[in-house]
Design an enzyme around this catalytic site. Structure first.
Site, PDB file in Angstrom:
ATOM      1  N   LEU A  30       0.433   3.664  -2.120  1.00 38.81           N
ATOM      2  CA  LEU A  30       0.817   3.478  -3.522  1.00 38.81           C
ATOM      3  C   LEU A  30       1.358   4.756  -4.164  1.00 38.81           C
ATOM      4  O   LEU A  30       0.923   5.854  -3.850  1.00 38.81           O
ATOM      5  CB  LEU A  30      -0.396   2.980  -4.323  1.00 38.81           C
ATOM      6  CG  LEU A  30      -1.036   1.686  -3.799  1.00 38.81           C
ATOM      7  CD1 LEU A  30      -2.273   1.331  -4.627  1.00 38.81           C
ATOM      8  CD2 LEU A  30      -0.036   0.528  -3.818  1.00 38.81           C
ATOM      9  N   HIS A  31       2.334   4.561  -5.056  1.00 39.53           N
ATOM     10  CA  HIS A  31       2.904   5.673  -5.812  1.00 39.53           C
ATOM     11  C   HIS A  31       3.095   5.206  -7.258  1.00 39.53           C
ATOM     12  O   HIS A  31       2.722   4.070  -7.609  1.00 39.53           O
ATOM     13  CB  HIS A  31       4.218   6.143  -5.179  1.00 39.53           C
ATOM     14  CG  HIS A  31       5.209   5.038  -4.919  1.00 39.53           C
ATOM     15  ND1 HIS A  31       5.776   4.297  -5.916  1.00 39.53           N
ATOM     16  CD2 HIS A  31       5.703   4.547  -3.743  1.00 39.53           C
ATOM     17  CE1 HIS A  31       6.601   3.414  -5.394  1.00 39.53           C
ATOM     18  NE2 HIS A  31       6.576   3.521  -4.068  1.00 39.53           N
TER      19      HIS A  31
ATOM     20  N   HIS B   4       4.408   1.632  -7.974  1.00 31.77           N
ATOM     21  CA  HIS B   4       3.402   0.561  -7.916  1.00 31.77           C
ATOM     22  C   HIS B   4       2.503   0.606  -9.161  1.00 31.77           C
ATOM     23  O   HIS B   4       2.165  -0.423  -9.737  1.00 31.77           O
ATOM     24  CB  HIS B   4       2.505   0.731  -6.690  1.00 31.77           C
ATOM     25  CG  HIS B   4       3.212   0.670  -5.372  1.00 31.77           C
ATOM     26  ND1 HIS B   4       3.414   1.769  -4.591  1.00 31.77           N
ATOM     27  CD2 HIS B   4       3.761  -0.370  -4.694  1.00 31.77           C
ATOM     28  CE1 HIS B   4       4.044   1.417  -3.478  1.00 31.77           C
ATOM     29  NE2 HIS B   4       4.281   0.128  -3.514  1.00 31.77           N
TER      30      HIS B   4
ATOM     31  N   ASP C 247      13.146  -3.471  -5.940  1.00 29.61           N
ATOM     32  CA  ASP C 247      13.518  -4.438  -4.911  1.00 29.61           C
ATOM     33  C   ASP C 247      14.129  -5.645  -5.621  1.00 29.61           C
ATOM     34  O   ASP C 247      13.517  -6.713  -5.717  1.00 29.61           O
ATOM     35  CB  ASP C 247      12.287  -4.825  -4.093  1.00 29.61           C
ATOM     36  CG  ASP C 247      11.729  -3.630  -3.351  1.00 29.61           C
ATOM     37  OD1 ASP C 247      12.236  -3.299  -2.278  1.00 29.61           O
ATOM     38  OD2 ASP C 247      10.814  -2.973  -3.889  1.00 29.61           O
TER      39      ASP C 247
ATOM     40  N   GLY D 295       0.808  -1.216   0.000  1.00 30.42           N
ATOM     41  CA  GLY D 295       0.000   0.000   0.000  1.00 30.42           C
ATOM     42  C   GLY D 295       0.837   1.260   0.000  1.00 30.42           C
ATOM     43  O   GLY D 295       2.037   1.227  -0.283  1.00 30.42           O
TER      44      GLY D 295
ATOM     45  N   GLN E 113       7.721  -9.474   7.816  1.00 31.36           N
ATOM     46  CA  GLN E 113       8.915  -9.046   7.079  1.00 31.36           C
ATOM     47  C   GLN E 113       9.543  -7.792   7.685  1.00 31.36           C
ATOM     48  O   GLN E 113      10.479  -7.233   7.129  1.00 31.36           O
ATOM     49  CB  GLN E 113       8.640  -8.887   5.590  1.00 31.36           C
ATOM     50  CG  GLN E 113       7.767  -7.726   5.192  1.00 31.36           C
ATOM     51  CD  GLN E 113       7.451  -7.743   3.711  1.00 31.36           C
ATOM     52  OE1 GLN E 113       6.775  -8.649   3.220  1.00 31.36           O
ATOM     53  NE2 GLN E 113       7.931  -6.762   2.969  1.00 31.36           N
TER      54      GLN E 113
ATOM     55  N   ARG F 202       9.012   5.105   1.530  1.00 29.12           N
ATOM     56  CA  ARG F 202       9.793   5.640   2.651  1.00 29.12           C
ATOM     57  C   ARG F 202      10.379   7.031   2.366  1.00 29.12           C
ATOM     58  O   ARG F 202      10.878   7.676   3.285  1.00 29.12           O
ATOM     59  CB  ARG F 202      10.935   4.679   2.994  1.00 29.12           C
ATOM     60  CG  ARG F 202      10.450   3.380   3.601  1.00 29.12           C
ATOM     61  CD  ARG F 202      11.583   2.606   4.233  1.00 29.12           C
ATOM     62  NE  ARG F 202      11.088   1.528   5.071  1.00 29.12           N
ATOM     63  CZ  ARG F 202      10.845   0.295   4.662  1.00 29.12           C
ATOM     64  NH1 ARG F 202      11.054  -0.025   3.403  1.00 29.12           N
ATOM     65  NH2 ARG F 202      10.392  -0.624   5.497  1.00 29.12           N
TER      66      ARG F 202
HETATM   67  P1  AMP Z   1       5.992  -2.476  -1.649  1.00 24.78           P
HETATM   68  O1  AMP Z   1       4.642  -1.869  -1.512  1.00 24.78           O
HETATM   69  O2  AMP Z   1       7.105  -1.572  -1.245  1.00 24.78           O
HETATM   70  O3  AMP Z   1       6.079  -3.857  -1.027  1.00 24.78           O
HETATM   71  O4  AMP Z   1       6.206  -2.699  -3.210  1.00 24.78           O
HETATM   72  C1  AMP Z   1       5.304  -3.480  -3.967  1.00 24.78           C
HETATM   73  C2  AMP Z   1       5.909  -3.710  -5.321  1.00 24.78           C
HETATM   74  O5  AMP Z   1       6.120  -2.460  -5.971  1.00 24.78           O
HETATM   75  C3  AMP Z   1       7.273  -4.423  -5.242  1.00 24.78           C
HETATM   76  O6  AMP Z   1       7.342  -5.390  -6.269  1.00 24.78           O
HETATM   77  C4  AMP Z   1       8.238  -3.291  -5.478  1.00 24.78           C
HETATM   78  O7  AMP Z   1       9.461  -3.713  -6.053  1.00 24.78           O
HETATM   79  C5  AMP Z   1       7.451  -2.415  -6.448  1.00 24.78           C
HETATM   80  N1  AMP Z   1       7.979  -1.046  -6.412  1.00 24.78           N
HETATM   81  C6  AMP Z   1       8.132  -0.249  -5.337  1.00 24.78           C
HETATM   82  N2  AMP Z   1       8.727   0.912  -5.690  1.00 24.78           N
HETATM   83  C7  AMP Z   1       8.948   0.842  -7.029  1.00 24.78           C
HETATM   84  C8  AMP Z   1       9.538   1.716  -7.996  1.00 24.78           C
HETATM   85  N3  AMP Z   1      10.033   2.898  -7.657  1.00 24.78           N
HETATM   86  N4  AMP Z   1       9.597   1.289  -9.272  1.00 24.78           N
HETATM   87  C9  AMP Z   1       9.118   0.073  -9.636  1.00 24.78           C
HETATM   88  N5  AMP Z   1       8.547  -0.784  -8.781  1.00 24.78           N
HETATM   89  C10 AMP Z   1       8.464  -0.415  -7.495  1.00 24.78           C
END
Ligand code: AMP
Length: 282
Positions: free
Chosen positions: A30-31, A34, A147, A28, A58, A184
């Site tokens: 989201l940006h 995502h 990631d 969540g 995690q 973050r």
């Molecule tokens: P998270 O919500 O941080 O667990 O991320 C969910 C998914 O979004 C993961 O597969 C991340 O690698 C991907 N993600 C997060 N930030 C980015 C970004 N800047 N560019 C591409 N994918 C992203």
């Protein structure tokens, strides 16, 4: 868009789907990073499901998980506007009910980088991803190169457990100044954010050196270290140049390598990476 809260809700929906399903797991807040995964899933599938779950196992501590940013209303609005079909928002008790004791560990890949910095982190990721794959049975799962270690772990996991899903890794989305988007980033002060730009510049310097023919990892790591030590607000956590499939550290880059860094900036540790790969016939 249907909001699903339980695994039973998901099964009922999935059992009656005719067409391909793309799954985008998230925590969540989201940006645009995502959204790039969601857009890719939308282009390639008849149905798109997004999960939003701040996975407690995690995180290092309950406090860290609790403090992770959340923005439920804006998330739902973004997902609606991306024409997502299903959003899965379980509570913790649904995913890890009383008595829960089953975990998935991808052994070697989990020991290094984020795994060595955050014990249990990669086990937490592998476990939640496996649970989501079992219940959603998607044709494709979408994750971000941002990631990099997680993507490599998920590829290993589905291969080892023979889970029939295609793992799609989407490029890192960056702000116009190069900073990789991350939930973050909101914790960075204006000064820290400016210093954080050195992460991507250090990776770009390595990319340039690699293209100029430098393949020795020691030299390549030093290039990054030199850029990062220029700023007193940055504290390097690790600099890695590792095999793209196994994440074993390399002396020499032969085929494809993941060059990843973690840097403490104020109260936040930022991670970023680039892929080093020989491009033939450029
Ligand atoms: P998270 O919500 O941080 O667990 O991320 C969910 C998914 O979004 C993961 O597969 C991340 O690698 C991907 N993600 C997060 N930030 C980015 C970004 N800047 N560019 C591409 N994918 C992203």
């Amino acid at each position: 868009m249907q909001i699903l809260k339980s695994f039973n809700d998901v099964s009922l929906v999935v059992d009656n789907l005719s067409g391909t399903l793309g799954l985008v797991p998230t925590m969540g807040c989201l940006h645009a990073g995502h959204l790039s995964l969601i857009k890719q899933a939308r282009m390639q599938n008849d149905f798109v499901a997004v999960s939003i779950f701040v996975n407690p196992i995690q995180f290092e501590s309950e406090k860290d998980a609790h403090e992770y940013p959340r923005n439920f209303e804006s998330d739902i609005a973004m997902l609606e506007s991306e024409n997502v079909d299903f959003v899965f928002i379980p509570d913790i008790g649904e995913v890890f009910p009383y008595g829960y004791q089953t975990y998935v560990t991808v052994t070697e890949i989990s020991r290094v980088l984020e795994g060595s910095r955050r014990p249990g982190h990669m086990r937490g990721v592998a476990t939640i991803v496996t649970k989501l794959l079992i219940v959603f049975r998607p044709d494709s799962i979408y994750c971000g190169q941002k990631d990099g270690q997680q993507s490599i772990l998920i590829k290993r996991l589905v291969k080892d457990l023979r889970i029939p899903v295609d793992v799609q890794v989407c490029p890192t989305v960056r702000d116009s100044d190069g900073l990789a988007l991350s939930s973050r980033n909101i914790y960075l002060s204006a000064k820290e954010r400016k210093s954080s730009l050195l992460l991507y510049s250090s990776l770009c310097s390595v990319q340039d050196a690699f293209r100029d023919g430098i393949k020795n990892s020691h030299i390549l790591r030093n290039i990054i270290a030199n850029v990062l030590t220029n700023d007193s607000l940055l504290e390097t956590v690790y600099i890695s140049i590792a095999d793209f499939d196994t994440l074993e550290e390399l002396d020499q880059v032969c085929n494809k390598a993941l060059c990843s860094i973690a840097v403490k900036v104020g109260s936040v540790v930022l991670i970023d990476n680039i892929i080093l790969e020989e491009v033939l016939n450029e």
